[in-house]
Structure formats: structure tokens, C-alpha cells
Enzyme design. Structure first.
Site, PDB file in Angstrom:
ATOM      1  N   LYS A   1     -16.507 -19.624  -9.972  1.00 33.22           N
ATOM      2  CA  LYS A   1     -17.460 -18.500  -9.941  1.00 33.22           C
ATOM      3  C   LYS A   1     -16.846 -17.161  -9.524  1.00 33.22           C
ATOM      4  O   LYS A   1     -17.528 -16.269  -9.034  1.00 33.22           O
ATOM      5  CB  LYS A   1     -18.683 -18.801  -9.033  1.00 33.22           C
ATOM      6  CG  LYS A   1     -19.328 -20.144  -9.239  1.00 33.22           C
ATOM      7  CD  LYS A   1     -19.406 -20.575 -10.677  1.00 33.22           C
ATOM      8  CE  LYS A   1     -20.378 -19.807 -11.538  1.00 33.22           C
ATOM      9  NZ  LYS A   1     -20.233 -20.239 -12.963  1.00 33.22           N
TER      10      LYS A   1
ATOM     11  N   THR B   1     -13.616 -16.312 -13.819  1.00 32.43           N
ATOM     12  CA  THR B   1     -12.685 -17.047 -14.693  1.00 32.43           C
ATOM     13  C   THR B   1     -12.946 -16.744 -16.165  1.00 32.43           C
ATOM     14  O   THR B   1     -12.004 -16.458 -16.926  1.00 32.43           O
ATOM     15  CB  THR B   1     -12.884 -18.576 -14.505  1.00 32.43           C
ATOM     16  OG1 THR B   1     -13.329 -18.846 -13.186  1.00 32.43           O
ATOM     17  CG2 THR B   1     -11.637 -19.341 -14.842  1.00 32.43           C
ATOM     18  N   THR B   2     -14.211 -16.840 -16.562  1.00 35.75           N
ATOM     19  CA  THR B   2     -14.562 -16.678 -17.970  1.00 35.75           C
ATOM     20  C   THR B   2     -14.292 -15.245 -18.422  1.00 35.75           C
ATOM     21  O   THR B   2     -13.815 -15.008 -19.536  1.00 35.75           O
ATOM     22  CB  THR B   2     -16.059 -17.030 -18.164  1.00 35.75           C
ATOM     23  OG1 THR B   2     -16.317 -18.239 -17.444  1.00 35.75           O
ATOM     24  CG2 THR B   2     -16.415 -17.209 -19.616  1.00 35.75           C
TER      25      THR B   2
ATOM     26  N   HIS C   1      -9.012 -24.650 -11.567  1.00 29.88           N
ATOM     27  CA  HIS C   1      -9.652 -24.273 -10.302  1.00 29.88           C
ATOM     28  C   HIS C   1      -8.928 -24.955  -9.132  1.00 29.88           C
ATOM     29  O   HIS C   1      -9.421 -24.943  -7.999  1.00 29.88           O
ATOM     30  CB  HIS C   1     -11.117 -24.734 -10.280  1.00 29.88           C
ATOM     31  CG  HIS C   1     -12.044 -23.899 -11.119  1.00 29.88           C
ATOM     32  ND1 HIS C   1     -11.934 -22.537 -11.242  1.00 29.88           N
ATOM     33  CD2 HIS C   1     -13.136 -24.251 -11.867  1.00 29.88           C
ATOM     34  CE1 HIS C   1     -12.899 -22.088 -12.027  1.00 29.88           C
ATOM     35  NE2 HIS C   1     -13.638 -23.097 -12.421  1.00 29.88           N
TER      36      HIS C   1
ATOM     37  N   SER D   1     -23.409 -17.383  -6.489  1.00 33.34           N
ATOM     38  CA  SER D   1     -23.189 -17.772  -7.888  1.00 33.34           C
ATOM     39  C   SER D   1     -22.997 -19.296  -8.009  1.00 33.34           C
ATOM     40  O   SER D   1     -23.524 -19.940  -8.925  1.00 33.34           O
ATOM     41  CB  SER D   1     -21.951 -17.030  -8.408  1.00 33.34           C
ATOM     42  OG  SER D   1     -21.720 -17.319  -9.752  1.00 33.34           O
TER      43      SER D   1
ATOM     44  N   ARG E   1     -25.122 -14.782 -15.317  1.00 30.68           N
ATOM     45  CA  ARG E   1     -26.311 -14.590 -14.495  1.00 30.68           C
ATOM     46  C   ARG E   1     -26.541 -13.107 -14.185  1.00 30.68           C
ATOM     47  O   ARG E   1     -27.424 -12.488 -14.756  1.00 30.68           O
ATOM     48  CB  ARG E   1     -26.133 -15.414 -13.202  1.00 30.68           C
ATOM     49  CG  ARG E   1     -27.396 -15.857 -12.503  1.00 30.68           C
ATOM     50  CD  ARG E   1     -27.026 -16.681 -11.277  1.00 30.68           C
ATOM     51  NE  ARG E   1     -26.079 -15.980 -10.423  1.00 30.68           N
ATOM     52  CZ  ARG E   1     -26.410 -15.125  -9.451  1.00 30.68           C
ATOM     53  NH1 ARG E   1     -27.681 -14.899  -9.179  1.00 30.68           N
ATOM     54  NH2 ARG E   1     -25.483 -14.506  -8.730  1.00 30.68           N
TER      55      ARG E   1
HETATM   56  P1  A3P Z   1     -22.828 -14.396 -11.244  1.00 29.12           P
HETATM   57  O1  A3P Z   1     -23.348 -15.791 -11.143  1.00 29.12           O
HETATM   58  O2  A3P Z   1     -22.747 -13.694  -9.921  1.00 29.12           O
HETATM   59  O3  A3P Z   1     -23.570 -13.565 -12.254  1.00 29.12           O
HETATM   60  P2  A3P Z   1     -16.720 -18.107 -13.565  1.00 29.12           P
HETATM   61  O4  A3P Z   1     -16.432 -17.691 -14.960  1.00 29.12           O
HETATM   62  O5  A3P Z   1     -15.524 -18.148 -12.677  1.00 29.12           O
HETATM   63  O6  A3P Z   1     -17.543 -19.348 -13.537  1.00 29.12           O
HETATM   64  O7  A3P Z   1     -17.606 -16.945 -12.897  1.00 29.12           O
HETATM   65  C1  A3P Z   1     -18.916 -16.730 -13.302  1.00 29.12           C
HETATM   66  C2  A3P Z   1     -19.398 -15.443 -12.688  1.00 29.12           C
HETATM   67  O8  A3P Z   1     -18.735 -14.340 -13.349  1.00 29.12           O
HETATM   68  C3  A3P Z   1     -20.899 -15.238 -12.890  1.00 29.12           C
HETATM   69  O9  A3P Z   1     -21.328 -14.461 -11.766  1.00 29.12           O
HETATM   70  C4  A3P Z   1     -20.906 -14.426 -14.181  1.00 29.12           C
HETATM   71  O10 A3P Z   1     -22.101 -13.721 -14.408  1.00 29.12           O
HETATM   72  C5  A3P Z   1     -19.716 -13.487 -13.916  1.00 29.12           C
HETATM   73  N1  A3P Z   1     -19.187 -12.877 -15.150  1.00 29.12           N
HETATM   74  C6  A3P Z   1     -18.891 -13.480 -16.313  1.00 29.12           C
HETATM   75  N2  A3P Z   1     -18.491 -12.570 -17.211  1.00 29.12           N
HETATM   76  C7  A3P Z   1     -18.542 -11.367 -16.611  1.00 29.12           C
HETATM   77  C8  A3P Z   1     -18.266 -10.034 -17.029  1.00 29.12           C
HETATM   78  N3  A3P Z   1     -17.872  -9.753 -18.259  1.00 29.12           N
HETATM   79  N4  A3P Z   1     -18.426  -9.035 -16.128  1.00 29.12           N
HETATM   80  C9  A3P Z   1     -18.812  -9.299 -14.864  1.00 29.12           C
HETATM   81  N5  A3P Z   1     -19.107 -10.552 -14.408  1.00 29.12           N
HETATM   82  C10 A3P Z   1     -18.966 -11.566 -15.272  1.00 29.12           C
END
Ligand code: A3P
Length: 270
Positions: free
Chosen positions: A48, A51-52, A108, A138, A257
Site C-alpha cells: 500500500k 507499488t502499482t 513486498h 490503506s 481508493r
Molecule cells: P489509498 O488506499 O490510500 O488510496 P499499492 O499499489 O502499493 O497497493 O498502493 C495502493 C495505494 O496507492 C492506494 O492508496 C492507491 O489509491 C494509491 N495509488 C495507486 N495509484 C496511484 C496514483 N497514480 N497516484 C496516487 N496514488 C496512487
């Protein structure tokens, strides 16, 4: 093949003191012996932490900003989650073996559990850290929507587990610190989610420098636009809506989210 309900909501299992999904623990020898290649780029994060987001930016960089090419498959196929093994259903290691180099590899794992082939091959690595409070919130929503996790319980119960490192992939504190301490000895580029929110163009330019890659300003702007929160939220190849509801229930919480930061910088939060 039908998913069996018994793969969901199972308790975590310790691997060298770090709680992991039961299926990763069962298949740990496969993870430990993963063969990294010298041209692999590792994307390492505590869950969270963005990563994505960084994975999409890096795939766009690797494909010189060609947006259509980056829609060739879902993000979890373009950037396989190395240690995610669910026997009969998912195997990040097998997905990576089938990929053409240069590969983008997601993990991770805390630094001490990373397969040794990454260190031996001196692979480049990008680490992303996000402040603990936003990660915890998150993660709480993610635990509820992604059923591979054990039950989250109430927020108070979850927060207690988070603070004591009893969530999947262990302690946030140990994770960010462990990777921070390693950054001077290996080719690790340590990024902060908060800096990416503050000035994403600047962080993309720093990533390009780290990768020794030159892209035009126009291409960088294109990457910036296509990796923005609102565009990624609408893009089925980045928003995880291609995962069946019985694995990830977006009606409980969307994967994309809020994408916000509660602090001006990572350091303010510490
Ligand atoms: P939130 O749940 O606070 O919205 P991961 O990819 O490590 O699982 O992280 C997910 C978190 O990164 C989520 O946070 C998601 O909304 C946020 N996220 C994904 N893409 C994003 C982007 N382009 N800009 C900002 N936050 C992003």
C-alpha cells in the site's frame, strides 16, 4: 478451475519471523531459490505504498511512453508479484520465467528475505516508502477487499496488529528501515510516495537518471498524465478490476481508493 473457499482468510504463517500468506510460506523454497537476472529491475515496497503507481510509471518508461503497449495486459501480469504463489492459481515465479527480459519484478519482501540472486547479480532496485499512517489506513481497506488476507477485525484491532508487525509482510518500521540501510551498498533508488504526490515530474526525471534513460519532455509529460491517479483509476489494466470479485471485492473498497497524502512529506510524519 473453481476457487476453493479455503484459500481465503487464512491465518498468516511466519517465515523467519515475518508473517506471510500461508501459501507463500508453504512454497518458500521456490521463492528463496528464485533466479534473478542482472537486467531485472526490482520494485520493492511495503504493501500500500504506491507499488502499482511506480510499476505503471516504470512500464511506461520501459516502453518509451507508448500507452497502448502498456495496456497489453493487467499491471500484475506486466510486473509480476514474485513471491505470490497460490498453488493451482497464481505463481509469480512461473510468470517471471515466461517473461522476456528486461523484466520488472514486484516484491513486498523485507530486505532480509529477498532471494540472494538479486544481490549477487547487483540488480537495480526501486524502493517506495509511504508514511505509516496512510499505509495503515490503506492496508485496512485492502485487507477487507482482498480475501487472501486474514480478517481485518475492527480498525482498533487492525491498527494494533499493524503497529506490532502482525500483518502480511511484517513490520512497516522494519521494512522501510531495512531497505533504507541497504541503499548505500547496492543500486537502490529510494523514493517517497509523498514526494511523488508533491512533484511527480521531478521524481520521474530522477527515475530516468537512475535508469540511465533519456526521454523527451513530451514523453515525460505523457507518462505523467497516464500515471496520474484519475487516469489509472479509470484504466482496467491498472485498477485491478480485472481480478474476479471473489478475490478482490471492489464493492467493499476500490483498489484505487483515494491516492492522497496526509503529510507534506514522509519526514513530517516521522
Ligand atoms: P489509498 O488506499 O490510500 O488510496 P499499492 O499499489 O502499493 O497497493 O498502493 C495502493 C495505494 O496507492 C492506494 O492508496 C492507491 O489509491 C494509491 N495509488 C495507486 N495509484 C496511484 C496514483 N497514480 N497516484 C496516487 N496514488 C496512487
Amino acid at each position: 478451475m473453481d476457487k476453493k473457499p479455503d484459500i481465503y482468510r487464512r491465518e498468516l504463517v511466519d517465515v523467519q519471523g515475518v508473517p506471510l500468506f500461508w501459501s507463500i510460506a508453504e512454497e518458500w523454497s521456490q521463492v528463496e531459490s528464485f533466479e534473478a537476472r542482472p537486467d531485472d529491475l526490482l520494485i520493492s515496497t511495503y504493501p500500500k505504498s504506491g507499488t502499482t503507481w511506480v510499476s505503471e510509471i516504470l512500464d511506461l518508461i520501459y516502453n518509451n511512453g507508448d500507452v497502448e503497449k502498456c495496456k497489453r495486459d493487467a499491471i500484475y501480469k506486466r510486473v509480476p508479484f514474485m513471491e505470490l504463489i497460490i498453488p493451482g492459481f497464481e505463481n509469480g515465479i512461473e510468470d517471471l520465467k515466461k517473461m522476456q527480459p528486461p523484466r520488472l519484478v514486484k516484491t513486498h519482501l523485507p530486505v532480509q528475505l529477498l532471494p540472494s540472486s538479486f544481490w549477487k547479480n547487483n540488480c537495480k532496485m526501486v524502493y517506495v516508502a509511504r508514511n505509516a499512517k496512510d499505509v495503515a489506513v490503506s492496508y485496512y481497506y485492502f485487507y477487507q477487499m482482498a480475501k487472501i488476507h486474514p480478517k481485518a477485525g475492527t480498525w482498533e484491532e487492525f491498527l494494533d496488529k499493524f503497529m506490532t508487525g502482525k500483518v502480511a509482510f511484517g513490520s512497516w518500521y522494519d521494512h522501510v528501515k531495512g531497505w533504507w540501510e541497504k541503499r548505500n551498498d547496492y543500486r537502490i533508488f529510494y523514493l517517497f510516495y509523498e514526494d511523488m504526490k508533491e512533484n511527480p515530474k521531478h521524481e520521474i526525471q530522477k527515475l530516468l537518471q537512475f535508469l540511465e534513460k533519456d526521454l523527451s519532455e513530451e514523453t515525460v509529460d505523457k507518462i505523467l498524465y497516464h500515471s496520474s491517479f484519475n487516469v489509472m483509476k479509470q484504466n482496467p489494466s491498472t485498477n485491478y478490476t480485472t481480478i474476479p470479485d471473489f478475490d478482490m471485492d471492489h464493492s467493499v473498497s476500490p483498489f484505487m481508493r483515494k491516492g492522497e497524502k496526509s503529510y507534506t512529506s514522509f519526514y513530517t510524519a516521522c
